[in-house]
Design an enzyme around this catalytic site. Structure first.
Site, PDB file in Angstrom:
ATOM      1  CB  THR A 139       9.456 -56.331 -34.044  1.00 18.15           C
ATOM      2  OG1 THR A 139       8.902 -55.028 -33.890  1.00 18.15           O
ATOM      3  CG2 THR A 139      10.972 -56.220 -34.064  1.00 18.15           C
ATOM      4  CD  GLU A 422       3.745 -49.127 -30.959  1.00 17.43           C
ATOM      5  OE1 GLU A 422       3.363 -50.287 -30.792  1.00 17.43           O
ATOM      6  OE2 GLU A 422       3.710 -48.559 -32.067  1.00 17.43           O
TER       7      GLU A 422
END
Ligand SMILES: CCCCC/C=C/C(=O)SCCNC(=O)CCNC(=O)[C@H](O)C(C)(C)COP(=O)(O)OP(=O)(O)OC[C@H]1O[C@@H](n2cnc3c(N)ncnc32)[C@H](O)[C@@H]1OP(=O)(O)O
Ligand SMILES: Cc1cc2nc3c(=O)[nH]c(=O)nc-3n(C[C@H](O)[C@H](O)[C@H](O)COP(=O)(O)OP(=O)(O)OC[C@H]3O[C@@H](n4cnc5c(N)ncnc54)[C@H](O)[C@@H]3O)c2cc1C
Length: 576
Positions: A139, A422
């Site tokens: 990320t 996730e």
């Protein structure tokens, strides 16, 4: 014995099934229960690693305590007990650990998923012994969901046989990875591979980010902690900026794809395998991060509700425990049912994942799309239902539920993160919708996405109910246990139906009369399950150490514990 302890003892005397038998079923067998308890005893009897109340600690104290306990666990306790990081005991130990969740739970498994045999042989032993500490850096500040939008690049330099890792702008900085801020000295970094100006998509790279002796950031690396968050305060979620950092060609983790010295790109498996790590985590984190958290909150709220006396049911009569109020039973018991029902559905999902990994070893990934759909849908539905439930259970404890003394705020703040990491839940639901219902044109698609999200929630809820219902049918157990499990299954299903009667009425699936019957049936089930409430949460077998709750201790001594806890407040070190 306090009045509250006597109340709990009386409640335990009226439970009509064998609690130990249900604990064994929940654990997956008597031997599993024995193993789990053995691990719990080892942890609880070792002052260096046993759980402690972190409610009064500062952020820095929590981080240092978590790291210290974890390193002691792996360096001292495991060798002392003759256990290895892959021993069955360790899966139970991780319930107690508050640090290195990404190193142990993401970095190492991803190295196994993406690394060649040589790369695994090189880095796995070091990671297992904490000689390297890794994070999973995917990320970025500007992108989390849209993987194809990740901006960090890995450009191949043919002349030097190296990759140049670069964050072209501030939004490309890696942001959120756990264990990154202060602990990690390596990152399994996802970056867009570029060769001769051509982009090949997201690939995994092993990047050393700190000196192994001084722990200082290496040249071109800017790294640190992203600051306080809603929860996960023991974890140093971090930021990582890479400015033209060079790594050897051999650091592209090349199980699924390789770059030859001359820059030739070679794929060895479907490009979808790069998603595999996320499917794995979605399939296996639900039990430990969401369902187990709900079970703890249920244990605390039920035990507290049974000893908390407040008000009269009949004027002039003695005060009653708040559990006697139907509204309190409605708040609590459907979530006790949800814990059992989703526990077994998550077990089925992780079994399906394990079966897929065996097929994958035979180069068969035909099951990946279906597994992606199920894991994405389950992750979204279960994490949302559980975290919403924990908040309702916290509120059901009144003022004391708002105190860290209850233990529930810390449980909630950790569990609710599962709705985001996730794969953000809405996006996961839409992935499931797309794979279950097929992809329409983008505009028809966006216009109907709100309904599709609801359709997937119903689809997954039905999977959860049918999985549990069929599991009970096949289960060999005594009649009282089977009876209470059937009641829990019906209660979960009815509470879901009663929460969505509008949908059933709108499509004519249920008549108004049938909706009334469903509502009455739920209330009747609450009354049937009420006498077994304490037995159902005792069967989860959470120790007081693990609960860290003044409201949910096994003996019910709430008020002594609350006062002792409050006196530890730093503000009480002085009278003035
Ligand atoms: C103890 C607590 C620790 C917490 C640790 C936390 C770690 C993290 O949070 S790590 C970061 C997690 N990030 C994500 O999960 C990102 C979420 N986004 C995605 O997964 C993807 O961007 C996407 C699925 C939302 C979209 O994929 P994308 O490639 O951008 O576009 P498509 O939807 O068109 O998919 C292309 C193609 O790939 C298939 N696919 C997508 N995901 C998967 C998967 N996980 N497994 C298998 N296949 C996948 C998708 O179905 C498409 O296939 P086709 O239809 O055949 O083209
Ligand atoms: C506690 C915690 C730990 C984490 N640990 C890690 C880690 O170890 N490593 C790592 O790499 N990452 C980690 N993350 C990051 C996490 O994976 C991302 O935050 C997550 O994937 C969501 O992406 P985002 O933050 O960009 O949200 P966005 O995608 O920006 O979401 C914002 C909003 O946009 C909506 N949205 C976005 N795309 C769509 C779409 N296509 N259709 C409809 N709606 C959409 C979402 O539903 C949401 O409502 C962690 C995050 C947290 C909170």
């Amino acid at each position: 014995m306090s009045r509250e302890s006597r109340l709990l003892e009386k409640e335990r005397g009226q439970v009509n099934f064998n609690v130990e038998e249900l604990t064994n079923i929940y654990d997956g067998g008597a031997e599993e229960t024995k193993l789990r308890r053995k691990v719990a005893d080892v942890i609880q009897n070792d002052p260096e690693v046993r759980c402690k109340d972190i409610g009064m600690m500062t952020r820095e104290e929590r981080y240092i305590d978590g790291v210290r306990r974890c390193v002691y666990l792996y360096k001292v306790l495991l060798p002392r007990e003759g256990w290895t990081p892959v021993s069955k005991e360790v899966s139970h130990i991780l319930r107690f650990c508050m640090s290195f969740g990404v190193h142990a739970g993401v970095f190492i498994p991803c190295l196994l998923s993406f690394g060649s045999d040589e790369q695994i042989a090189k880095w796995l032993p070091l990671a297992m012994q904490f000689q390297i500490i890794g994070t999973y850096a995917q990320t970025e500040m500007g992108h989390g969901t849209f993987l194809r939008g990740l901006q960090t690049t890995a450009t191949y330099d043919k002349k030097n046989k190296e990759f140049v890792i670069n964050c072209p702008e501030i939004s490309a900085m890696k942001w959120w990875p756990g264990d990154l801020g202060k602990s990690a000295n390596h990152a399994l970094l996802m970056a867009q591979l570029v060769i001769d100006g051509k982009k090949y998509g997201m690939h995994p790279f092993m990047v050393q980010i700190r000196d192994l002796t001084t722990h200082m950031p290496l040249p071109g690396i800017t790294v640190g902690d992203i600051g306080n968050k809603v929860g996960f305060e023991t974890t140093d979620n971090g930021f990582l900026h890479l400015n033209q950092v060079r790594i050897p060609r051999e650091n592209l983790l090349c199980k699924n794809a390789e770059v030859k010295p001359n820059g030739t790109y070679l794929t060895k498996a479907s490009d979808k395998m790069v998603y595999g790590s996320m499917v794995r985590l979605r399939a296996i984190i639900l039990e430990s991060e969401a369902v187990s958290a709900l079970g703890k909150a249920c244990t605390i709220a039920v035990r507290y509700s049974l000893v908390r006396c407040q008000g009269e049911l009949e004027p002039g009569k003695p005060e009653v425990s708040v559990m006697e109020y139907m509204t309190q039973q409605k708040k609590l018991l459907p979530y006790v049912a949800m814990t059992y029902v989703t526990h077994f559905a998550c077990l089925k999902l992780s079994n399906q994942y394990n079966a897929f990994t065996r097929e994958m070893d035979n180069n068969d990934i035909s099951g990946l799309p279906e597994l992606h759909a199920l894991s994405a849908g389950m992750k979204a539905v279960v994490s949302e239902q559980c975290s919403d439930g924990i908040e309702i259970l916290r509120k059901s404890c009144g003022g004391h539920g708002y105190s860290n003394a209850s233990g529930i705020p810390i449980i909630w703040s950790s569990a609710v993160a599962c709705c985001t990491y996730e794969g953000e839940n809405t996006v996961m639901l839409l992935q499931c919708a797309r794979l279950v219902h097929g992809m329409a044109s983008y505009n028809a698609w966006n216009q109907s996405s709100v309904e599709l999200v609801n359709v997937v929630k119903a689809h997954i809820t039905q999977f959860i109910v049918t999985t549990f219902a069929s599991g009970i049918t096949e289960l060999e157990c005594t009649k009282p246990v089977k009876n209470v499990l059937q009641q829990l299954c019906a209660l979960y299903a009815l509470s879901c139906i009663n929460a969505s009667t509008g949908d059933f009425l709108k499509v004519g699936y249920l008549s108004p009369r049938q909706c009334d019957l469903a509502h009455e049936a739920e209330l009747e089930l609450l009354s049937c399950i009420r006498p077994n409430a304490v037995g159902l949460v005792d069967a989860f077998d959470f120790s007081d150490d693990l609960l860290q709750s003044c409201l949910g201790a096994y003996d019910g001594n709430v008020y002594e514990r609350l006062f002792a806890w409050a006196k530890k407040s730093p503000l009480n070190k002085t009278e003035v």
